[in-house]
Scaffold this active site. Sequence first.
Site, short mmCIF file in Angstrom:
data_model
loop_
_atom_site.label_atom_id
_atom_site.label_comp_id
_atom_site.label_asym_id
_atom_site.label_seq_id
_atom_site.Cartn_x
_atom_site.Cartn_y
_atom_site.Cartn_z
CD GLU A 104 -2.43 1.40 2.72
OE1 GLU A 104 -3.30 2.27 2.84
OE2 GLU A 104 -2.10 0.63 3.64
CD GLN B 220 -7.24 0.15 3.99
OE1 GLN B 220 -6.29 0.93 3.97
NE2 GLN B 220 -7.30 -0.87 4.85
CG ASP C 17 -6.19 4.56 2.24
OD1 ASP C 17 -6.76 5.63 1.97
OD2 ASP C 17 -6.18 4.05 3.38
CD GLU D 115 -6.71 2.26 7.27
OE1 GLU D 115 -6.30 1.13 7.53
OE2 GLU D 115 -6.09 3.06 6.53
#
Length: 270
Positions: free
Chosen positions: A152, A215, A187, A251
């Site tokens: 990530e 995310q 993300d 998140e």
Amino acid sequence: MPQFSANLSWLYPHLPFLDRFEAAARDGFTAVEYLAPYGWQAAELAARLRAHGLRQVLFNAPAAGLTPPEMAAAWGQGARGTAALPGQEVAFRAGIQEALRYAAALDCPCIHVMSGTVPTGADPAAMQATLVDNLRWACAQAAAQGCQLLIEPINVRDMPGYFLQQQAQAHAVLDAVDSPQLKVLMDLYHCQVTEGDVASKLRQYLPTGRVAHLQIAGVPERQEPDKGELHYPYLFEVIDALGYAGWVGCEYRPAADTSNGLGWCQRYWA
């Protein structure tokens, strides 16, 4: 329609961690993810999942450490991964083996592997080579278990010095490792902070099939997705149009009570 997973390291912060499973299920979530399971017995976590009809879809490999107690304490001590750190290969391998043990017990398909922060004076080329070598080894272990490893890109405002920062950088690592066991955790909060142009990045990378998990959070405060500068209803339409069928992890840091702030996603469950 997006499939939302509750990140229990961030949501329901007023509750003890093990009580967050029940809260997530009560609010309509069918899947959970969280930072790391190593402070709890795998059997206890599996029991919570079964009791509340939840799927475990993601957690992190240990941030550091050679023994289970060290792995459980590593994040709180400031460690942020070892995959790109020369000299930490033994700890990296121990962490992957422990993560795979938990993944088997929790029937979890994906493990996020963190690269670590750049030490003072470190050689970026040596870190890149270490990251690729470590991930090749880890992918071979994960393949035997049918587990997916994820990397990530993380913005350096939230995590100063983190090695992996850009979407293109992560996909270049996938090219170098060349294993179907390795994919990207994208993300959208981190992407917006670091690069912006999120919809274009989704259109660039989702069709490759190499993004296995998304995310979300509002930008810049990292609160509910209906707060801040990103227009998530539009981004969810883009994600659906691109045929993404994976999970979207929530998140974010709730502005107040987690349950009362879930109106933004419950409309998609109606």
